[in-house]
Scaffold this motif. Structure first.
Motif, PDB file in Angstrom:
ATOM      1  N   GLY A 183       9.052  -4.222   2.730  1.00 51.77           N
ATOM      2  CA  GLY A 183       7.637  -4.521   2.898  1.00 51.77           C
ATOM      3  C   GLY A 183       7.081  -3.955   4.197  1.00 51.77           C
ATOM      4  N   GLU A 184       7.854  -4.037   5.279  1.00 50.42           N
ATOM      5  CA  GLU A 184       7.432  -3.452   6.552  1.00 50.42           C
ATOM      6  C   GLU A 184       7.208  -1.952   6.408  1.00 50.42           C
ATOM      7  N   TRP A 185       8.183  -1.269   5.815  1.00 49.65           N
ATOM      8  CA  TRP A 185       8.079   0.189   5.644  1.00 49.65           C
ATOM      9  C   TRP A 185       6.850   0.567   4.835  1.00 49.65           C
ATOM     10  N   LEU A 186       6.664  -0.104   3.714  1.00 51.08           N
ATOM     11  CA  LEU A 186       5.546   0.230   2.832  1.00 51.08           C
ATOM     12  C   LEU A 186       4.205  -0.008   3.521  1.00 51.08           C
ATOM     13  N   ALA A 187       4.058  -1.135   4.187  1.00 50.24           N
ATOM     14  CA  ALA A 187       2.796  -1.429   4.868  1.00 50.24           C
ATOM     15  C   ALA A 187       2.527  -0.410   5.975  1.00 50.24           C
ATOM     16  N   ALA A 188       3.548  -0.104   6.753  1.00 45.66           N
ATOM     17  CA  ALA A 188       3.376   0.829   7.871  1.00 45.66           C
ATOM     18  C   ALA A 188       3.026   2.236   7.384  1.00 45.66           C
ATOM     19  N   GLY A 189       3.496   2.595   6.195  1.00 46.91           N
ATOM     20  CA  GLY A 189       3.191   3.907   5.652  1.00 46.91           C
ATOM     21  C   GLY A 189       1.797   4.023   5.064  1.00 46.91           C
ATOM     22  N   LEU A 190       1.152   2.901   4.839  1.00 43.94           N
ATOM     23  CA  LEU A 190      -0.137   2.898   4.154  1.00 43.94           C
ATOM     24  C   LEU A 190      -1.310   2.494   5.037  1.00 43.94           C
ATOM     25  N   LEU A 191      -1.026   1.869   6.158  1.00 46.81           N
ATOM     26  CA  LEU A 191      -2.090   1.190   6.906  1.00 46.81           C
ATOM     27  C   LEU A 191      -1.857   1.374   8.402  1.00 46.81           C
ATOM     28  N   SER A 192      -2.900   1.809   9.114  1.00 47.46           N
ATOM     29  CA  SER A 192      -2.765   1.969  10.568  1.00 47.46           C
ATOM     30  C   SER A 192      -3.167   0.690  11.308  1.00 47.46           C
ATOM     31  N   LYS A 193      -4.089  -0.070  10.731  1.00 53.59           N
ATOM     32  CA  LYS A 193      -4.561  -1.296  11.394  1.00 53.59           C
ATOM     33  C   LYS A 193      -3.641  -2.461  11.000  1.00 53.59           C
ATOM     34  N   LEU A 194      -2.392  -2.379  11.476  1.00 55.62           N
ATOM     35  CA  LEU A 194      -1.340  -3.272  10.986  1.00 55.62           C
ATOM     36  C   LEU A 194      -0.596  -3.962  12.129  1.00 55.62           C
ATOM     37  N   PHE A 195      -0.429  -5.264  11.970  1.00 57.73           N
ATOM     38  CA  PHE A 195       0.487  -6.036  12.816  1.00 57.73           C
ATOM     39  C   PHE A 195       1.674  -6.445  11.945  1.00 57.73           C
ATOM     40  N   ILE A 196       2.870  -6.034  12.319  1.00 58.14           N
ATOM     41  CA  ILE A 196       4.081  -6.554  11.687  1.00 58.14           C
ATOM     42  C   ILE A 196       4.603  -7.657  12.586  1.00 58.14           C
ATOM     43  N   ILE A 197       4.718  -8.845  12.045  1.00 66.22           N
ATOM     44  CA  ILE A 197       5.069 -10.019  12.845  1.00 66.22           C
ATOM     45  C   ILE A 197       6.374 -10.598  12.322  1.00 66.22           C
ATOM     46  N   ARG A 198       7.444 -10.383  13.085  1.00 65.20           N
ATOM     47  CA  ARG A 198       8.737 -10.951  12.702  1.00 65.20           C
ATOM     48  C   ARG A 198       8.894 -12.311  13.365  1.00 65.20           C
ATOM     49  N   THR A 199       9.294 -13.278  12.573  1.00 64.50           N
ATOM     50  CA  THR A 199       9.475 -14.629  13.087  1.00 64.50           C
ATOM     51  C   THR A 199      10.775 -15.205  12.551  1.00 64.50           C
ATOM     52  N   SER A 200      11.085 -16.453  12.899  1.00 65.22           N
ATOM     53  CA  SER A 200      12.406 -16.980  12.547  1.00 65.22           C
ATOM     54  C   SER A 200      12.403 -18.497  12.414  1.00 65.22           C
ATOM     55  N   TRP A 201      13.264 -18.993  11.548  1.00 64.33           N
ATOM     56  CA  TRP A 201      13.618 -20.412  11.429  1.00 64.33           C
ATOM     57  C   TRP A 201      12.365 -21.306  11.403  1.00 64.33           C
TER      58      TRP A 201
END
Length: 288
Positions: free
Chosen positions: A137-155
């Motif tokens: 999902g990260e790869w696909l979003a980053a390849g399609l959209l420049s106005k993107l925040f990828i937010i990794r979180t945990s637990w």
């Protein structure tokens, strides 16, 4: 307070994070579009494009996800359909409509072999299907959209839905011995704190990948210890190893997230996990 947004959408708005995300956005937007699974099936591209076309949000928080880590091993096609294809669909629609997107990802994109917190641009190498689908999902979003925040979180834990904290409290009520894995290390994260940080990010154009979790780290066993310490519950609690507590999906042994990008971009780091847990337990209606 001046509103920062006209209209903001939240996918997965009926989930644990989604509900808190909607609440966190409401003071900052003229309208929050809360799309739960019934309102929008993110795996249906035509439906996603139509929804964006009709409502024209300025930003979208993509919290909809397949999160059954163990079950994903048995149904990888469904996990990828939701977490990869669904994310692509939302990214396509956001790009077409000029909207910002925040995609909520996971610490499980990392293999967990190290002993130092993972920073944002280290190599990812997920060891289970869930992590692989979220990384896709990260790869696909980053390849399609420049106005993107990828937010990794945990637990994650929060008031809505099932989570580790609620599970521990329910087990304590039963009075049986409780065995918790002591050799997996991560950062418990309160959904209220996560949602507030996502709002801060969305209010800017500082796009990129961010690690967003409460500060500090612990094992699942230490997490359970703190839950019972703060609630004053007397339980028979002991630690076991991952080998003693076999699950269908392997877990990273160490998946603590480094917060370098938050700090370098001027965002405050999130509070210590112990402080967040204490507040959550004080609010929790299930107690008593």
């Amino acid at each position: 307070m001046a509103l920062k947004f006209g209209r903001v959408a939240v996918t997965g708005a009926g989930g644990m994070l989604g509900i808190d995300m909607v609440k966190a956005l409401e003071p900052h937007a003229e309208q929050v579009l809360a799309w739960d699974r019934a309102a929008l099936d993110v795996t249906d591209l035509d439906a996603v494009l139509a929804m964006f076309g009709e409502t024209r949000p300025e930003a979208v928080v993509h919290a909809a996800a397949y999160t059954k880590v163990d079950q994903a091993e048995a149904e990888p096609e469904l996990a990828f359909k939701v977490n990869a294809t669904g994310t692509r669909n939302v990214a396509l629609a956001a790009n077409k409509n000029g909207a910002k997107m925040a995609y909520v990802s996971t610490d499980y994109v990392f293999p967990g072999m190290g002993e130092k917190p993972y920073y944002e641009y280290q190599e990812t190498r997920p060891i289970n299907v869930y992590g692989q689908s979220k990384r896709a999902g990260e790869w696909l979003a980053a390849g399609l959209l420049s106005k993107l925040f990828i937010i990794r979180t945990s637990w994650l834990y929060g008031e809505n839905g099932s989570n580790f904290v609620k599970t521990m409290l329910k087990l304590a009520e039963k009075g049986d011995p409780i065995r918790v894995v002591g050799d997996q290390i991560g950062s418990p994260t309160y959904t209220v704190d996560l949602a507030e940080t996502i709002v801060r990010l969305l209010e800017t154009e500082k796009y990129g990948t961010y690690h967003v979790s409460n500060s500090g780290s612990c094992s699942w066993f230490e997490f359970a210890e703190k839950i019972f310490e703060l609630t004053g519950l007397a339980v028979d609690l002991s630690a076991v190893t991952s080998d003693q507590f076999k699950r269908p999906a392997p877990r990273p042994a160490y998946s603590v997230l480094d917060h370098s990008e938050l700090i370098s971009n001027g965002f405050p780091p999130m509070r210590a996990w112990e402080a967040a847990l204490k507040e959550f337990l004080a609010r929790l209606p299930l107690r008593g």
